[in-house]
Design a protein around this motif. Structure first.
Motif, mmCIF file in Angstrom:
data_model
loop_
_atom_site.group_PDB
_atom_site.id
_atom_site.type_symbol
_atom_site.label_atom_id
_atom_site.label_comp_id
_atom_site.label_asym_id
_atom_site.label_seq_id
_atom_site.Cartn_x
_atom_site.Cartn_y
_atom_site.Cartn_z
ATOM 1 N N VAL A 151 -0.432 54.160 73.987
ATOM 2 C CA VAL A 151 -0.445 53.805 72.572
ATOM 3 C C VAL A 151 -1.783 54.164 71.937
ATOM 4 O O VAL A 151 -2.821 54.079 72.579
ATOM 5 N N ASP A 152 -1.727 54.599 70.669
ATOM 6 C CA ASP A 152 -2.959 54.974 69.958
ATOM 7 C C ASP A 152 -3.250 53.995 68.830
ATOM 8 O O ASP A 152 -2.342 53.406 68.246
ATOM 9 N N ILE A 153 -4.544 53.907 68.509
ATOM 10 C CA ILE A 153 -4.979 53.033 67.404
ATOM 11 C C ILE A 153 -4.950 53.848 66.108
ATOM 12 O O ILE A 153 -5.397 54.989 66.090
ATOM 13 N N GLU A 154 -4.447 53.244 65.022
ATOM 14 C CA GLU A 154 -4.444 53.985 63.755
ATOM 15 C C GLU A 154 -5.485 53.469 62.755
ATOM 16 O O GLU A 154 -6.087 54.260 62.046
ATOM 17 N N TYR A 155 -5.664 52.139 62.674
ATOM 18 C CA TYR A 155 -6.650 51.588 61.742
ATOM 19 C C TYR A 155 -7.500 50.551 62.465
ATOM 20 O O TYR A 155 -7.016 49.888 63.383
ATOM 21 N N SER A 156 -8.733 50.379 61.989
ATOM 22 C CA SER A 156 -9.510 49.198 62.407
ATOM 23 C C SER A 156 -10.327 48.725 61.219
ATOM 24 O O SER A 156 -10.657 49.522 60.329
ATOM 25 N N TRP A 157 -10.593 47.433 61.176
ATOM 26 C CA TRP A 157 -11.370 46.863 60.068
ATOM 27 C C TRP A 157 -11.972 45.547 60.526
ATOM 28 O O TRP A 157 -11.718 45.089 61.644
ATOM 29 N N SER A 158 -12.754 44.951 59.640
ATOM 30 C CA SER A 158 -13.266 43.614 59.959
ATOM 31 C C SER A 158 -13.250 42.759 58.702
ATOM 32 O O SER A 158 -13.179 43.280 57.577
ATOM 33 N N GLY A 159 -13.286 41.450 58.895
ATOM 34 C CA GLY A 159 -13.324 40.490 57.783
ATOM 35 C C GLY A 159 -14.283 39.371 58.152
ATOM 36 O O GLY A 159 -14.729 39.289 59.309
ATOM 37 N N ILE A 160 -14.586 38.522 57.189
ATOM 38 C CA ILE A 160 -15.606 37.483 57.422
ATOM 39 C C ILE A 160 -14.997 36.088 57.301
ATOM 40 O O ILE A 160 -14.443 35.716 56.257
ATOM 41 N N LEU A 161 -15.118 35.318 58.388
ATOM 42 C CA LEU A 161 -14.696 33.908 58.385
ATOM 43 C C LEU A 161 -15.860 33.049 57.896
ATOM 44 O O LEU A 161 -17.011 33.446 58.010
ATOM 45 N N GLN A 220 -13.069 41.252 64.066
ATOM 46 C CA GLN A 220 -12.627 42.647 64.040
ATOM 47 C C GLN A 220 -11.145 42.758 64.401
ATOM 48 O O GLN A 220 -10.653 41.997 65.245
ATOM 49 N N VAL A 221 -10.483 43.720 63.782
ATOM 50 C CA VAL A 221 -9.030 43.868 63.938
ATOM 51 C C VAL A 221 -8.681 45.343 64.180
ATOM 52 O O VAL A 221 -9.339 46.225 63.641
ATOM 53 N N LEU A 222 -7.636 45.572 64.982
ATOM 54 C CA LEU A 222 -7.099 46.928 65.204
ATOM 55 C C LEU A 222 -5.611 46.922 64.932
ATOM 56 O O LEU A 222 -4.954 45.891 65.108
#
Ligand SMILES: Cc1cc2nc3c(=O)[nH]c(=O)nc-3n(C[C@H](O)[C@H](O)[C@H](O)COP(=O)(O)OP(=O)(O)OC[C@H]3O[C@@H](n4cnc5c(N)ncnc54)[C@H](O)[C@@H]3O)c2cc1C
Length: 370
Positions: free
Chosen positions: A317-327, A243-245
């Protein structure tokens, strides 16, 4: 699917090479096949509207392993294996930069850093092993790779010294993938999106490929589906969600470079006056062994805590995007490159450093076919 004669003849007849997956490996493999067999008909099938695994979701670290990660690898791999891994990552990065050019991928040689927690003895361990690691990697880089530098970024809750690697850089992941896709289209290679390969059967001189939309035949099949490879029978590969922010823009952001924590389980970097951070799958290894692309409250909270307590302790600070990817993981860090059947091959299981490895794996996958 109600295919017309024209559709069949123009898109699906006389296919020499079908590649499943349009990530770094699938696209690079297609380019190398075209170089080797200029007259061949090459088709790439991708289940997403855009590539949908790791290649468009990653953090864009052009890296080959932090000090603590390489030391941890030395517990499960021999010295020769670890040196070979670093060598192929460095060679893969060189090839990627050569193929697309530093400008197209926004390569920035800012260097990489490692943060050490206050608690535990990771820092002391790296301190005692740094000379050993540098001598191990000397033949590849012809120079000392790792050193220690002061924590000039104001990170909280960490040791005053950071590990530093001058050979590490960062890229713009989206630009890299757009540039690769551009090369592939320019060579006349077809890509069909939203086509999910469900199964294949090796017949005597061809492979029958079944998808969500149609069934057709191809002389060769190359599987480049990384974390999804077990769906097509490469059962050694396990998916691992990451997961990424990314924050909103931050005024006067001083942090520049790529940063690793906890043996690579967490990572962050600067991009466009923002911080991108990700990782934390070790907090729920079982739950994150999935191909489901979503974020979870446990890991999002851990990432936000890391941002607020360690990375930017003084900044609101605020978060604008989050997503995930598959290893795609398996028992060893070396990717799986093999022949599965007489004309079926795979290049999968790239782990957490596939930006570095991808070009080389794509090239080697193309070389596996006769
Ligand atoms: C969040 C995250 C951060 C990362 N950060 C970094 C980093 O900073 N540096 C680094 O070096 N590496 C990083 N990695 C790892 C790196 O991105 C991957 O190792 C690399 O992109 C793998 O490329 P690939 O082409 O093998 O696989 P992928 O990019 O996953 O491509 C596989 C493709 O196959 C498609 N597919 C799967 N199954 C099918 C099917 N049955 N039919 C049709 N299509 C199918 C998928 O949709 C996907 O597009 C990161 C990975 C993640 C997830």
């Amino acid at each position: 699917m109600n295919l017309s004669y024209w559709e069949y003849k123009s898109w699906l007849a006389n296919i020499d090479y079908t590649i499943v997956g349009s990530g770094i490996v699938g696209l690079t493999c297609a380019l190398h096949l075209k170089q080797r067999f200029p007259k061949a008909n090459i088709l790439i099938l991708e289940k997403g509207a855009l590539p949908q695994g790791a290649s468009t979701k990653n953090a864009g670290f052009a890296c080959f392993g932090s000090m603590s990660e390489l030391l941890s690898d030395l517990k499960s791999h021999s010295e020769e294996e670890v040196v070979e891994l670093v060598k192929i990552r460095a060679e893969g990065l060189r090839q990627l930069r050569c193929l697309l050019g530093d400008k197209a991928i926004n390569f920035q040689p800012f260097g990489g850093h490692e943060l050490f927690p206050q608690q535990g003895d990771l820092y002391e361990h790296c301190l005692t092993k740094i000379e050993y690691l540098n001598s191990l990697l000397q033949p590849i880089f012809k120079d000392k790779v790792f050193s220690f530098v002061p924590n000039r970024f104001g990170f909280g809750n960490v040791k005053e010294q950071l590990g530093f690697n001058a050979f590490e850089g960062q890229i713009h992941t989206g630009n890299m993938m757009k540039a690769l896709l551009h090369e592939v289209h320019a060579c006349g290679i077809s890509i069909l999106n939203q086509i999910h390969v469900i199964n294949y059967i090796q017949c005597c001189d061809s492979v029958k490929i079944e998808t969500n939309a149609f069934t057709f035949s191809s002389t060769h099949l190359l599987i480049a589906t990384n974390g999804f490879a077990s769906e097509l029978g490469v059962s050694e590969v396990m998916p691992a969600r990451n997961q990424v922010l990314i924050t909103k823009p931050i005024q006067n952001l001083k942090i520049k470079g790529t940063f690793h924590l906890e043996q690579g389980y967490y990572y962050f970097r600067n991009i466009d006056n923002r911080i991108l951070l990700g990782g934390g799958r070790h907090l729920d290894s079982k739950g994150e062994t999935t191909t489901e692309l979503r974020s979870t409250p446990l890991i999002q909270k851990a990432l936000e805590d890391l941002l607020k307590k360690t990375i930017l302790p003084e900044v609101d600070v605020d978060i604008e995007y989050s997503w995930s990817g598959i290893l795609g993981l398996h028992s060893q860090k070396k990717p799986i490159l093999k022949q599965i059947d007489s004309t079926v091959f795979c290049g999968v299981g790239l782990g957490g450093m596939g930006v570095a490895l991808g070009s080389l794996v794509g090239q080697r996958l193309a070389q596996l076919v006769d």
